[in-house]
Enzyme design. Structure first.
Site, mmCIF file in Angstrom:
data_model
loop_
_atom_site.group_PDB
_atom_site.id
_atom_site.type_symbol
_atom_site.label_atom_id
_atom_site.label_comp_id
_atom_site.label_asym_id
_atom_site.label_seq_id
_atom_site.Cartn_x
_atom_site.Cartn_y
_atom_site.Cartn_z
ATOM 1 N N ASP A 130 -34.584 -25.867 -45.997
ATOM 2 C CA ASP A 130 -34.203 -24.708 -45.174
ATOM 3 C C ASP A 130 -35.439 -24.223 -44.418
ATOM 4 O OD1 ASP A 130 -33.199 -22.365 -44.142
ATOM 5 O OD2 ASP A 130 -33.298 -21.273 -46.059
ATOM 6 N N ASN A 135 -35.274 -21.539 -42.077
ATOM 7 C CA ASN A 135 -35.191 -20.163 -41.560
ATOM 8 C C ASN A 135 -34.733 -19.141 -42.605
ATOM 9 O OD1 ASN A 135 -32.573 -20.967 -41.798
ATOM 10 N ND2 ASN A 135 -31.917 -20.275 -39.771
ATOM 11 N N ASP A 167 -32.181 -18.841 -44.693
ATOM 12 C CA ASP A 167 -30.801 -18.431 -44.980
ATOM 13 C C ASP A 167 -30.229 -19.158 -46.203
ATOM 14 O OD1 ASP A 167 -30.417 -20.942 -43.959
ATOM 15 O OD2 ASP A 167 -29.044 -20.347 -42.357
ATOM 16 N N ASP A 224 -23.314 -39.047 -38.926
ATOM 17 C CA ASP A 224 -22.065 -39.281 -39.635
ATOM 18 C C ASP A 224 -20.945 -39.049 -38.626
ATOM 19 O OD1 ASP A 224 -20.086 -39.271 -41.728
ATOM 20 O OD2 ASP A 224 -21.622 -38.534 -43.102
ATOM 21 N N ASP A 281 -16.974 -42.093 -41.492
ATOM 22 C CA ASP A 281 -16.258 -41.469 -42.602
ATOM 23 C C ASP A 281 -14.868 -42.098 -42.798
ATOM 24 O OD1 ASP A 281 -16.358 -39.119 -44.483
ATOM 25 O OD2 ASP A 281 -14.584 -38.503 -43.355
ATOM 26 N N GLU A 320 -17.575 -46.209 -44.319
ATOM 27 C CA GLU A 320 -17.234 -45.741 -45.673
ATOM 28 C C GLU A 320 -15.848 -46.278 -46.012
ATOM 29 O OE1 GLU A 320 -16.494 -41.801 -48.462
ATOM 30 O OE2 GLU A 320 -15.787 -41.843 -46.408
ATOM 31 N N HIS A 353 -23.050 -38.266 -51.673
ATOM 32 C CA HIS A 353 -22.719 -36.851 -51.835
ATOM 33 C C HIS A 353 -21.340 -36.610 -52.448
ATOM 34 C CE1 HIS A 353 -20.860 -38.227 -48.204
ATOM 35 N NE2 HIS A 353 -20.123 -37.137 -48.159
ATOM 36 N N ASP A 354 -20.624 -37.681 -52.755
ATOM 37 C CA ASP A 354 -19.295 -37.534 -53.346
ATOM 38 C C ASP A 354 -19.226 -37.994 -54.794
ATOM 39 O OD1 ASP A 354 -18.165 -36.692 -50.893
ATOM 40 O OD2 ASP A 354 -17.879 -38.778 -50.253
HETATM 41 C C1 GLC Z 1 -15.547 -38.709 -47.032
HETATM 42 C C2 GLC Z 1 -16.744 -37.831 -47.245
HETATM 43 C C3 GLC Z 1 -16.340 -36.666 -48.100
HETATM 44 C C4 GLC Z 1 -15.273 -35.888 -47.386
HETATM 45 C C5 GLC Z 1 -14.104 -36.790 -47.005
HETATM 46 C C6 GLC Z 1 -13.215 -36.126 -46.003
HETATM 47 O O1 GLC Z 1 -15.116 -39.305 -48.205
HETATM 48 O O2 GLC Z 1 -17.792 -38.580 -47.783
HETATM 49 O O3 GLC Z 1 -17.437 -35.854 -48.409
HETATM 50 O O4 GLC Z 1 -14.824 -34.828 -48.178
HETATM 51 O O5 GLC Z 1 -14.537 -37.984 -46.411
HETATM 52 O O6 GLC Z 1 -13.862 -36.064 -44.757
HETATM 53 CA CA CA Z 2 -31.352 -22.683 -42.748
#
Ligand code: GLC
Ligand code: CA
Length: 528
Positions: free
Chosen positions: A21, A23, A25, A98, A200, A263, A324-325
């Site tokens: 971060d 700034n 927030d 992405d 995605d 993905e 991240h999933d």
């Molecule tokens: C992909 C992303 C995930 C998101 C989903 C819907 O699987 O990696 O984080 O929630 O798509 O966009």
């Molecule tokens: Ca920020």
């Protein structure tokens, strides 16, 4: 053929809300990433993939896009992104964005138009259907986040389809104008210097034209999450998706050395189709197999061999330990085996993608119920589907808020951030970070690891071993996936073999034809 940068290189995934971060927030941003490029250079990666930074209501934290050609004010401005691209390029780091083409936000102007009336020109850009014969939703399709995938629109008297949240209506990829609009967005970013996209949920993009019911899943139990009640036979992986993937590839191929990474969560034999047939499609259909695989040497050896065997001619492999999933690798395996996993990721044949934080051994962070952010967890609580634990702020040092922010971060830090942070691990030769740096250096210094052939080595018990070869260079990688000492017998006399790197520090037990692996030891040995 000379290998391209995305074949030699290592990709690093940044979840922008949680990297740095700038700034105060409590939310990571683009200028924050720019401030931390040094870390990526020291680590030795070649490219960053940044999860979505587009304007978004953040119902799914950026995977609900309200403008495909902008930057959300929370992350900065378009000028900040231009500056980040320029700075990254100065450091010889490629930048991937992405692309979220399966669905937009319900706040995207396209959807606002589409839902305004049945004869709006953009009506057909989304998937609108009349109720089923007995009233109610048009079919039994279920959202990946639970509940019906159909949302009733009172004003125009139809349902629209959403594979994810109702705030993420699916786009209609059978509509040629919609296709062109997304391709235009791709060109917009390529023209600004973006080196590629992670795409995605690519396998979701086209649905069966007649929307038949999906068959029930005989293996379903409620603990799996409601989406698994049916098999996504008609709602995903339709033949027409390949035409679209090929069109996207053509868009990318109009620019030099761009890369497209899809993905796709599918079994290997289905996944391979996404490399393309007559026309090329993805450069890299993400190979997620290591994420779910049991951590067991014999089955991993088979998994790698089967994947290698299934690759189409010219198809370049790739490997991933997390994103991240999905749960973090250190949470799944513990620290000692997470080190072995790092060695596997960075020495097996193909392009590796490292998830931010894995390089310091970050594990899943416990999120108290009142702090949950992930819409998936909020919709189906308690099943262990929460993705917040793997999206926590990067701990940089031992200052307040771990140097991530001057304010309380949007998700809590890892409990052990006082010890487990980048600055602390930088100076410690035994840290996970030092191991990652060393692995990336060995990889850079040895073409056999970057682009060499892969030859499995027959072995037993908890040992997984393979050779990587390039010209005269031969490296042996031997991984002990267990907590007991192991012996590996070599076909070569290895009296003079040079250990290049061990996950446990110094290795000095290679004698003649025998390699002794300490508990949890991963070893790279130079044979010739
Ligand atoms: C992909 C992303 C995930 C998101 C989903 C819907 O699987 O990696 O984080 O929630 O798509 O966009
Ligand atoms: Ca920020």
């Amino acid at each position: 053929m000379t290998p391209l940068w995305w074949q030699r290189g290592v990709i690093y995934q940044i979840y922008p809300r949680s990297f740095q971060d700038s700034n105060g927030d409590g939310i990571g941003d683009l200028n924050g990433i720019a401030q931390r490029l040094d870390h990526l250079v020291d680590l030795g990666v070649d490219a960053i993939w940044v999860s979505p930074i587009y304007p978004s209501p953040m119902k799914d934290f950026g995977y609900d896009v309200a403008d495909y050609c902008g930057v959300d004010a929370r992350f900065g401005t378009l000028a900040d992104l231009d500056a980040l691209i320029a700075a990254a390029h100065e450091y010889r780091l490629k930048v991937l964005l992405d692309l979220v083409p399966n669905h937009s936000s319900d706040q995207h102007p396209w959807f606002i138009e589409s839902r305004s009336s049945r004869d709006n020109p953009k009506r057909d850009w989304y998937l609108w259907r009349d109720p089923g014969p007995e009233g109610g939703p048009p079919n039994n399709w279920i959202s990946d986040f639970g509940g019906s995938a159909w949302e009733w629109d009172e004003a125009t008297g139809q349902y629209y389809y959403h594979a994810f949240l109702k705030e993420q209506p699916d786009l209609n990829w059978r509509n040629p104008e919609l296709r062109e609009a997304i391709y235009a967005a791709m060109r917009f970013w390529f023209d600004r210097g973006i080196d590629g996209f992670r795409i995605d949920v690519l396998w979701h993009m086209v649905k069966h034209a007649d929307f038949p019911d999906n068959p029930p899943n005989p293996a379903y139990t409620p603990a799996m999450g409601e989406m698994h009640r049916v098999l996504q036979l008609h709602s995903t992986d339709q033949p027409e998706v390949h035409g679209i993937a090929a069109e996207m590839r053509a868009v990318a191929d109009a620019y030099p050395e761009r890369v497209l990474i899809g993905e796709i969560y599918l079994p290997v034999e289905r996944l391979m189709h996404y490399y393309g047939g007559e026309a090329p499609e993805m450069h890299l259909p993400f190979n997620f197999q290591l994420i779910d695989a049991p951590w067991e040497a014999r089955s991993l050896a088979k998994l790698i061999a089967d994947y290698e065997a299934a690759l189409p001619p010219g198809g370049w492999p790739n490997w991933v330990l997390g994103n991240h999933d999905r749960p973090r690798v250190a949470a799944k395996l513990g620290e000692a085996q997470a080190r072995v996993a790092a060695m596997l990721l960075l020495t097996v044949r193909g392009t590796p993608t490292i998830y931010y934080g894995d390089e310091i051994g970050l594990a899943d962070v416990l999120i108290p119920p009142e702090m949950v952010q992930d819409p998936r967890e909020l919709r189906e609580p308690g099943l262990g589907l929460n993705r917040d634990p793997v999206r926590t702020p990067m701990p940089w040092d031992d200052r307040a808020h771990a140097g991530f922010s001057t304010n309380t971060p949007w998700l809590p830090l890892n409990d052990d951030w006082g010890d487990r942070n980048v600055a602390g691990q930088s100076g410690d030769p035994h840290s996970m970070l030092s191991l990652y740096r060393a692995l990336l250096k060995v990889r850079r210094d040895h073409p056999a690891l970057e682009v060499g052939d892969f030859l499995p080595v027959e072995c037993e018990g908890d040992v997984l071993a393979y050779e990587r070869r390039h010209g005269k260079e031969r490296l042996l990688v031997a991984l002990n996936l267990g907590a007991a000492e192991q012996q590996l017998l070599l076909s070569d006399d290895c009296g003079a073999c040079q250990p290049l790197l061990s996950t446990i520090g110094t290795h000095d037990r290679t004698l003649g034809r025998g390699v002794k692996l300490a508990p949890n030891e991963g070893l790279i040995l130079k044979l010739e």
